[in-house]
Structures are given as structure tokens and as C-alpha cells.
Design an enzyme around this catalytic site. Structure first.
Site, short mmCIF file in Angstrom:
data_model
loop_
_atom_site.label_atom_id
_atom_site.label_comp_id
_atom_site.label_asym_id
_atom_site.label_seq_id
_atom_site.Cartn_x
_atom_site.Cartn_y
_atom_site.Cartn_z
CG ASN A 168 -21.65 67.02 42.29
OD1 ASN A 168 -23.04 66.24 40.87
ND2 ASN A 168 -21.34 67.40 40.89
CD1 TRP A 169 -24.84 65.86 47.70
CD2 TRP A 169 -26.56 64.61 47.85
NE1 TRP A 169 -25.35 66.15 48.79
CE2 TRP A 169 -26.43 65.77 49.07
CE3 TRP A 169 -27.77 63.60 47.54
CZ2 TRP A 169 -27.30 65.54 49.56
CZ3 TRP A 169 -28.98 64.00 48.96
CH2 TRP A 169 -28.46 64.81 49.69
CE LYS A 170 -18.19 65.25 42.34
NZ LYS A 170 -16.49 65.43 41.37
CG HIS A 213 -19.84 68.38 36.80
ND1 HIS A 213 -18.87 67.23 36.40
CD2 HIS A 213 -19.71 68.47 37.50
CE1 HIS A 213 -18.28 67.65 37.83
NE2 HIS A 213 -18.79 68.73 38.37
CD GLU A 229 -16.42 64.30 38.27
OE1 GLU A 229 -18.35 64.05 38.23
OE2 GLU A 229 -16.28 65.00 38.62
CD GLU A 275 -16.87 72.47 39.58
OE1 GLU A 275 -17.03 72.09 40.09
OE2 GLU A 275 -18.06 71.44 38.10
N GLY A 280 -12.07 66.60 42.34
CA GLY A 280 -11.56 65.56 43.25
C GLY A 280 -10.29 65.02 43.16
CB SER A 336 -10.39 69.71 45.72
OG SER A 336 -10.10 68.83 44.93
N GLY A 360 -18.34 69.31 45.26
CA GLY A 360 -18.08 67.89 45.31
C GLY A 360 -17.83 66.94 46.78
N GLY A 361 -16.96 66.19 46.99
CA GLY A 361 -16.24 64.78 47.80
C GLY A 361 -16.85 65.85 49.10
C1 PEP Z 1 -17.36 68.96 41.43
O1 PEP Z 1 -18.00 68.37 41.87
O2 PEP Z 1 -18.37 69.44 40.83
C2 PEP Z 1 -16.88 68.90 42.71
C3 PEP Z 1 -16.11 70.70 42.18
O3 PEP Z 1 -15.84 67.73 43.44
P1 PEP Z 1 -14.79 67.98 44.35
O4 PEP Z 1 -15.62 69.18 45.27
O5 PEP Z 1 -14.75 67.16 44.83
O6 PEP Z 1 -13.93 68.25 43.79
#
Ligand code: PEP
Length: 220
Positions: free
Chosen positions: A6-8, A76, A78, A142, A148, A178, A199-200
Site C-alpha cells: 500500500n503506497w498510500k 483502511h 486511515e 490491521e 506506521g 509495521s 505500508g511503509g
Molecule cells: C498499511 O498502510 O496498511 C500499513 C500496514 O502500513 P505500515 O506497514 O506502514 O504500518
């Protein structure tokens, strides 16, 4: 194993560098076509429930399908936290996308207050109540406190939540929060963890490649 990047709202890596990894990518809308053209399995980060209409800033399932996009994330945290997404709208988005022939990854997960208050199962049950089993539906557990933050769920915590989710809705469940090359193996080795939503670490080609390789080694 399902690995999703997920590049957000980041530009993200060069799609060509991810060819052959077998992963799903969720770029920002403006890069969907580029990722499709590079041969990547490409999902949107969100999708509306109507085919068209006066919904400024939204994009419809048929528009995604016309771009040869394979599916979409919905719900999600966010979206829930910053943009007023509710269980009801998550259900509408998921149902419409599936009906249009898209695949869906629906995200669920509790906040730290909900976990500390012993309400994790109640919250997950409520979030899942708007979804029905479907061959094209995958769930992402999640925990909001792990996204994050660098505070990954322990493998045991993730396993317990995944088993609970599967007891309510029969679907593959991937873990997000994470995930990085160092913790991927212990998380993905859990019997009810069917993949990772990253994500990151998906913004860095080397990290994402390492997670994909770990996933392939554990269960193909
Ligand atoms: C996400 O964006 O769904 C996510 C899990 O981010 P991260 O891996 O950065 O925690």
C-alpha cells in the site's frame, strides 16, 4: 501467500522493479495505469459504490475495471480515521466492487483504546458484520496501533485475531501493521496468517522484495 504493498499518498517505487514478485500493489490513483501496464496486479486504495454521479473526489468500480485494475482496498483505518469512513460505507464499497467484478481487500482492526478496554473482538465482529463471504474477498487484520508506528503485533496476537476473524467470516486474512523484512518471517509463519499488507516498507524496493521472498519461502 498474498503480499500487498500500500503506497498510500506516496509516489512509490518504479513498477518495473517489482515485476516478477507476484505481489499486489496499491498505488495512488494517478499511477494505476502505469502499474497495470507494467504487468503488476494492481488494486486501488478505495472505491465508491456508485458507477457514476456527483461524488467529487471518488472513483467508481467500473472506472477501475476499465483501467484493468484487479481490485481495491476498502476500509483502511486511515480512511476510517481521517475521512469519516464508517462500517456502513465500507460495506457499500465492498459489495459494489465485488458486484462489478473487482476483488476486494477489506481492512478491519481495533484501536489501542479498544484493545486496552478488552473490546477487540466486539469491534472486529462489528466491522465484519457488513461483509459477506465471497471468493474475491480477502480480509486484512490491521490493528490501528500497529500501522506506521513500528509497534508490530506479536505473532501470537496476530494469530489469535486472525483465528477469531476466520471464525466469523470464512476468507483469507492477511496481517498489516509495521511489517518489515525482520518481522515478516515470524508473522507469516502463523497458521492463520495468509499474507501481509505492507505500508511503509513497500515504498522501498529492497525491503518489499525481501518480504515477498520470505512469503514465497514460507507458503507458496
Ligand atoms: C498499511 O498502510 O496498511 C500499513 C500496514 O502500513 P505500515 O506497514 O506502514 O504500518
Amino acid at each position: 501467500m498474498i503480499v500487498v504493498g500500500n503506497w498510500k499518498m506516496f509516489r512509490g517505487p518504479d513498477p518495473a522493479a517489482l515485476a516478477g514478485l507476484g505481489a499486489i500493489v496499491c498505488p495512488p490513483y494517478v499511477r494505476l495505469a502505469e502499474c497495470v501496464d507494467a504487468g503488476l496486479v494492481t488494486y486501488a486504495q478505495n472505491v465508491h459504490w456508485e458507477n457514476e454521479g456527483a461524488y467529487t473526489g471518488e472513483i467508481s468500480p467500473v472506472m477501475l475495471r476499465d483501467l484493468a485494475v484487479t481490485g481495491s482496498l476498502v476500509g483502511h483505518s486511515e480512511r476510517r480515521r481521517y475521512f469519516g469512513e464508517t462500517d456502513e460505507t465500507v460495506g457499500l464499497r465492498a459489495r459494489a466492487a465485488l458486484a462489478a467484478g473487482l476483488r476486494v481487500i477489506a481492512c478491519v482492526g481495533e484501536t489501542i483504546e479498544e484493545r486496552r478496554g478488552g473490546r477487540t473482538e466486539h469491534v472486529l465482529r462489528r466491522q465484519l458484520s457488513v461483509l459477506e463471504p465471497n471468493d474475491d474477498l480477502v480480509l486484512a487484520y490491521e490493528p490501528v496501533w500497529a500501522i506506521g508506528t513500528g509497534h508490530t503485533a506479536t505473532p501470537e496476537t496476530a494469530q489469535a485475531a486472525h483465528a477469531f476473524i476466520k471464525s466469523i467470516l470464512d476468507a483469507p486474512v492477511i496481517y498489516g501493521g509495521s511489517v518489515n523484512p525482520d518481522n515478516a518471517e515470524s508473522l507469516l509463519s502463523q497458521p492463520d496468517v495468509d499474507g501481509a499488507l505492507v505500508g511503509g516498507a513497500s515504498l522501498d524496493v529492497d525491503s518489499f522484495t525481501a518480504i515477498c521472498r520470505t512469503a514465497a519461502r514460507i507458503r507458496s
